[in-house]
Design a protein around this motif. Structure first.
Motif, PDB file in Angstrom:
ATOM      1  N   ASN A  40       0.826  -1.218   0.000  1.00  0.00           N
ATOM      2  CA  ASN A  40       0.000   0.000   0.000  1.00  0.00           C
ATOM      3  C   ASN A  40       0.855   1.261   0.000  1.00  0.00           C
ATOM      4  O   ASN A  40       0.564   2.225  -0.723  1.00  0.00           O
ATOM      5  CB  ASN A  40      -0.929   0.001   1.215  1.00  0.00           C
ATOM      6  CG  ASN A  40      -2.025  -1.039   1.107  1.00  0.00           C
ATOM      7  OD1 ASN A  40      -2.352  -1.504   0.012  1.00  0.00           O
ATOM      8  ND2 ASN A  40      -2.598  -1.440   2.242  1.00  0.00           N
ATOM      9  N   TRP A  41       1.926   1.251   0.796  1.00  0.00           N
ATOM     10  CA  TRP A  41       2.779   2.434   0.857  1.00  0.00           C
ATOM     11  C   TRP A  41       3.525   2.662  -0.460  1.00  0.00           C
ATOM     12  O   TRP A  41       3.697   3.798  -0.898  1.00  0.00           O
ATOM     13  CB  TRP A  41       3.780   2.302   2.016  1.00  0.00           C
ATOM     14  CG  TRP A  41       3.214   2.779   3.327  1.00  0.00           C
ATOM     15  CD1 TRP A  41       2.844   2.015   4.392  1.00  0.00           C
ATOM     16  CD2 TRP A  41       2.942   4.130   3.682  1.00  0.00           C
ATOM     17  NE1 TRP A  41       2.352   2.805   5.394  1.00  0.00           N
ATOM     18  CE2 TRP A  41       2.401   4.113   4.998  1.00  0.00           C
ATOM     19  CE3 TRP A  41       3.084   5.355   3.030  1.00  0.00           C
ATOM     20  CZ2 TRP A  41       2.020   5.269   5.649  1.00  0.00           C
ATOM     21  CZ3 TRP A  41       2.699   6.509   3.688  1.00  0.00           C
ATOM     22  CH2 TRP A  41       2.171   6.462   4.981  1.00  0.00           C
ATOM     23  N   ILE A  42       3.970   1.587  -1.080  1.00  0.00           N
ATOM     24  CA  ILE A  42       4.674   1.721  -2.366  1.00  0.00           C
ATOM     25  C   ILE A  42       3.734   2.318  -3.412  1.00  0.00           C
ATOM     26  O   ILE A  42       4.091   3.267  -4.131  1.00  0.00           O
ATOM     27  CB  ILE A  42       5.210   0.356  -2.835  1.00  0.00           C
ATOM     28  CG1 ILE A  42       6.345  -0.103  -1.925  1.00  0.00           C
ATOM     29  CG2 ILE A  42       5.692   0.437  -4.290  1.00  0.00           C
ATOM     30  CD1 ILE A  42       6.827  -1.522  -2.222  1.00  0.00           C
ATOM     31  N   MET A  43       2.523   1.761  -3.500  1.00  0.00           N
ATOM     32  CA  MET A  43       1.580   2.218  -4.525  1.00  0.00           C
ATOM     33  C   MET A  43       1.166   3.669  -4.275  1.00  0.00           C
ATOM     34  O   MET A  43       1.066   4.463  -5.215  1.00  0.00           O
ATOM     35  CB  MET A  43       0.361   1.303  -4.555  1.00  0.00           C
ATOM     36  CG  MET A  43       0.693  -0.127  -4.972  1.00  0.00           C
ATOM     37  SD  MET A  43      -0.740  -1.213  -5.036  1.00  0.00           S
ATOM     38  CE  MET A  43      -1.570  -0.586  -6.497  1.00  0.00           C
ATOM     39  N   ARG A  44       0.930   4.013  -3.026  1.00  0.00           N
ATOM     40  CA  ARG A  44       0.539   5.395  -2.723  1.00  0.00           C
ATOM     41  C   ARG A  44       1.685   6.363  -2.981  1.00  0.00           C
ATOM     42  O   ARG A  44       1.459   7.488  -3.448  1.00  0.00           O
ATOM     43  CB  ARG A  44       0.067   5.483  -1.270  1.00  0.00           C
ATOM     44  CG  ARG A  44      -1.279   4.812  -1.041  1.00  0.00           C
ATOM     45  CD  ARG A  44      -1.614   4.647   0.412  1.00  0.00           C
ATOM     46  NE  ARG A  44      -2.911   3.984   0.578  1.00  0.00           N
ATOM     47  CZ  ARG A  44      -3.375   3.507   1.729  1.00  0.00           C
ATOM     48  NH1 ARG A  44      -2.618   3.602   2.824  1.00  0.00           N
ATOM     49  NH2 ARG A  44      -4.555   2.926   1.791  1.00  0.00           N
ATOM     50  N   SER A  45       2.901   5.936  -2.701  1.00  0.00           N
ATOM     51  CA  SER A  45       4.061   6.797  -2.959  1.00  0.00           C
ATOM     52  C   SER A  45       4.228   7.055  -4.451  1.00  0.00           C
ATOM     53  O   SER A  45       4.562   8.169  -4.870  1.00  0.00           O
ATOM     54  CB  SER A  45       5.331   6.154  -2.389  1.00  0.00           C
ATOM     55  OG  SER A  45       5.237   5.982  -0.992  1.00  0.00           O
ATOM     56  N   VAL A  46       3.982   6.022  -5.252  1.00  0.00           N
ATOM     57  CA  VAL A  46       4.064   6.187  -6.705  1.00  0.00           C
ATOM     58  C   VAL A  46       3.020   7.190  -7.180  1.00  0.00           C
ATOM     59  O   VAL A  46       3.309   8.080  -7.999  1.00  0.00           O
ATOM     60  CB  VAL A  46       3.870   4.837  -7.415  1.00  0.00           C
ATOM     61  CG1 VAL A  46       3.727   5.042  -8.926  1.00  0.00           C
ATOM     62  CG2 VAL A  46       5.045   3.912  -7.132  1.00  0.00           C
ATOM     63  N   VAL A  47       1.798   7.069  -6.679  1.00  0.00           N
ATOM     64  CA  VAL A  47       0.728   7.983  -7.081  1.00  0.00           C
ATOM     65  C   VAL A  47       1.096   9.423  -6.738  1.00  0.00           C
ATOM     66  O   VAL A  47       0.950  10.338  -7.564  1.00  0.00           O
ATOM     67  CB  VAL A  47      -0.605   7.586  -6.409  1.00  0.00           C
ATOM     68  CG1 VAL A  47      -1.658   8.664  -6.634  1.00  0.00           C
ATOM     69  CG2 VAL A  47      -1.096   6.250  -6.959  1.00  0.00           C
ATOM     70  N   VAL A  48       1.587   9.635  -5.515  1.00  0.00           N
ATOM     71  CA  VAL A  48       1.946  10.993  -5.088  1.00  0.00           C
ATOM     72  C   VAL A  48       3.125  11.519  -5.906  1.00  0.00           C
ATOM     73  O   VAL A  48       3.110  12.662  -6.390  1.00  0.00           O
ATOM     74  CB  VAL A  48       2.290  11.007  -3.586  1.00  0.00           C
ATOM     75  CG1 VAL A  48       2.841  12.376  -3.177  1.00  0.00           C
ATOM     76  CG2 VAL A  48       1.062  10.672  -2.751  1.00  0.00           C
ATOM     77  N   GLY A  49       4.154  10.693  -6.097  1.00  0.00           N
ATOM     78  CA  GLY A  49       5.336  11.135  -6.825  1.00  0.00           C
ATOM     79  C   GLY A  49       5.049  11.462  -8.278  1.00  0.00           C
ATOM     80  O   GLY A  49       5.462  12.516  -8.786  1.00  0.00           O
ATOM     81  N   VAL A  50       4.325  10.575  -8.961  1.00  0.00           N
ATOM     82  CA  VAL A  50       4.000  10.811 -10.366  1.00  0.00           C
ATOM     83  C   VAL A  50       3.056  11.999 -10.500  1.00  0.00           C
ATOM     84  O   VAL A  50       3.186  12.813 -11.422  1.00  0.00           O
ATOM     85  CB  VAL A  50       3.389   9.552 -11.004  1.00  0.00           C
ATOM     86  CG1 VAL A  50       2.908   9.843 -12.412  1.00  0.00           C
ATOM     87  CG2 VAL A  50       4.408   8.428 -11.017  1.00  0.00           C
ATOM     88  N   GLY A  51       2.105  12.125  -9.579  1.00  0.00           N
ATOM     89  CA  GLY A  51       1.196  13.279  -9.614  1.00  0.00           C
ATOM     90  C   GLY A  51       1.940  14.592  -9.494  1.00  0.00           C
ATOM     91  O   GLY A  51       1.655  15.558 -10.219  1.00  0.00           O
ATOM     92  N   ALA A  52       2.914  14.666  -8.583  1.00  0.00           N
ATOM     93  CA  ALA A  52       3.699  15.886  -8.415  1.00  0.00           C
ATOM     94  C   ALA A  52       4.540  16.178  -9.657  1.00  0.00           C
ATOM     95  O   ALA A  52       4.650  17.336 -10.098  1.00  0.00           O
ATOM     96  CB  ALA A  52       4.605  15.747  -7.188  1.00  0.00           C
TER      97      ALA A  52
END
Length: 459
Positions: A255-267
């Motif tokens: 969950n943390w990996i997937m959420r980090s990807v979403v936040v990083g790519v979004g930024a």
């Protein structure tokens, strides 16, 4: 892995365009600075994608779809009433050549022809519906293949309806501004601002309705953005993280990996929006940049299911050559467009009916280039509608050549029947060939949910 790399590159290049569209509309309607709007769009989408995963993405897409269609219908109905009926819209378009008979020119440098729309458009939508991770992830969330086919038909009908509404709104905008072109007078700085400007003109006196339009535009963009972010997180987890860890990841870590990807790519995509706004018309830019990876990706998948005698090294080589070729073609063509060397001729517009003051010196103002269109290598002038077709064709051709000249042929009988299209499977393995038992396994067996593993459902 190769497909995952191309999907990741494509989405990072594509998502800023998706963010730019609603930001531009909101800026035109409200006057709020686009640099303020862009982070808000990303934060909203990143939040519900992180919290809810695929389930949130699907259900928000349902709401956003109704909002998107509602906004377009509102604009079409109100604009038609103000103009005096749909017959006025079509008559003005026909009388001034905005509605044309099909162009059967076989020259691929002609921007829009019947052939580029039928062949190039077919290949573009084939890639979108059959290969794109965004669509595949949605198919996998359904309980059966039959349900996937029904969803696909619903999608096809919805897209046709959406395209028809958008086309009619375009004709409506032209009919309204036939005698006072906002682009000539610089009331609108870009073509992408014409619809928001039109909305403000027809809905200005109706409280709340401009906001409904903005909500519709945001819905269309957030739908694409959330889907891409969710798919990106799943692809990066499965193809770039799991193969390189020594022990299984816990659900909390996943969950943390997937959420980090979403936040990083979004930024990252929010930052790239300010590059996109300098690059011209959104639709052509989107299809041109997408084709850098979409064409080779479609070619690679086509090789996998239709040409089983091409082995992996040949397919990989073809895919890499396809990406390099399409990057060179697409980026170079966009450069010539941005410098004003490649110019697409426009039909004449009038400003004789304008009721507001504007700088008349702008009418004949144009950018000049030391080159002319005829000086440009013809390949760079090929219509963007052919780009996905070209990328797939180059990938397949290079793969076949490598198979014949360098790496040798693969024995198709060693390839699992599950990986081939039906008619290819019957040709290679015979008409009595059976698929693996896993293919026919009961949907609810082995601790599954709706025909998927619990992990796949979480994605």
């Amino acid at each position: 892995m190769f497909g995952s790399v191309m999907f990741t590159i494509m989405n990072i290049g594509y998502l800023p365009i998706v963010i730019y569209v609603p930001a531009l509309a909101f800026n035109q309607v409200t006057g709020v600075n686009i640099h303020v709007i862009t982070p808000i769009v990303c934060i909203v989408c990143v939040f519900y994608t992180c919290v809810g995963g695929l389930k949130a993405v699907v259900w928000t897409d349902v709401v956003q779809t109704f909002s998107m269609f509602g906004a377009l219908v509102l604009v079409a109905v109100k604009g038609t009433i103000d103009l005096g009926g749909s017959d006025v819209v079509f008559r003005r378009a026909w009388d001034t050549g905005r509605l044309e008979r099909p162009n059967f020119d076989i020259n691929p440098t002609t921007r829009h022809t019947i052939w580029s729309q039928l062949i190039g458009g077919f290949v573009y939508w084939l890639q979108t519906n059959a290969v794109s991770q965004n669509m595949i992830q949605r198919y996998l969330s359904l309980p059966s293949v039959a349900a996937g086919r029904r969803a696909l038909w619903i999608f096809v009908f919805g897209v046709c309806l959406l395209m028809s509404l958008c086309s009619y709104c375009g004709l409506l905008i032209y009919a309204t501004y036939q005698d006072c072109d906002p682009l000539t007078t610089k009331l609108a700085r870009a073509k992408d601002q014409l619809l928001p400007l039109f909305v403000m003109d027809i809905l200005r006196d109706l409280p709340g309705l401009p906001g409904l339009f903005v909500a519709g535009v945001f819905s269309a963009a957030l739908s694409s953005l959330s889907t891409c972010l969710n798919s990106m997180s799943a692809v990066i987890l499965e193809d770039f993280v799991k193969p390189y860890v020594s022990k299984p990841l816990s659900q909390r870590t996943i969950n943390w990996i997937m959420r980090s990807v979403v936040v990083g790519v979004g930024a990252l995509c929010a930052a790239l929006v300010f590059v996109v706004e300098k690059m011209g018309t959104v639709l052509q830019l989107t299809m041109s940049l997408e084709a850098i990876t979409n064409g080779p990706l479609l070619g690679t998948f086509t090789i996998g299911i239709l040409i089983p005698w091409v082995e992996s090294r040949s397919a990989l080589t073809g895919g890499i050559v396809g990406v390099i070729f399409m990057s060179w073609l697409s980026l170079k063509a966009q450069y010539w467009v941005a410098t004003g060397t490649i110019v697409f001729p426009h039909k004449p517009m009038s400003v004789d009916g304008c009721t507001y003051e504007f700088d008349h010196s702008l009418i004949n103002a144009s950018t000049t280039s030391v080159y002319t269109t005829d000086d440009i290598f013809p390949l760079f002038r090929v219509s963007y509608m052919w780009y996905t077709f070209l990328g797939a064709s180059v990938t397949i051709l290079v793969s076949l050549l490598c198979s014949v000249l360098i790496f040798g042929r693969n024995d198709p009988k060693t390839v699992s029947p599950d990986l081939m299209a039906g008619f290819v499977r019957r040709f290679v393995h015979g008409p009595d060939c059976e698929l693996s038992k896993a293919h026919h396994r009961a949907p609810q067996a082995d601790n599954t949910t709706n025909g998927k593993s619990l992990h796949e459902s979480a994605l």
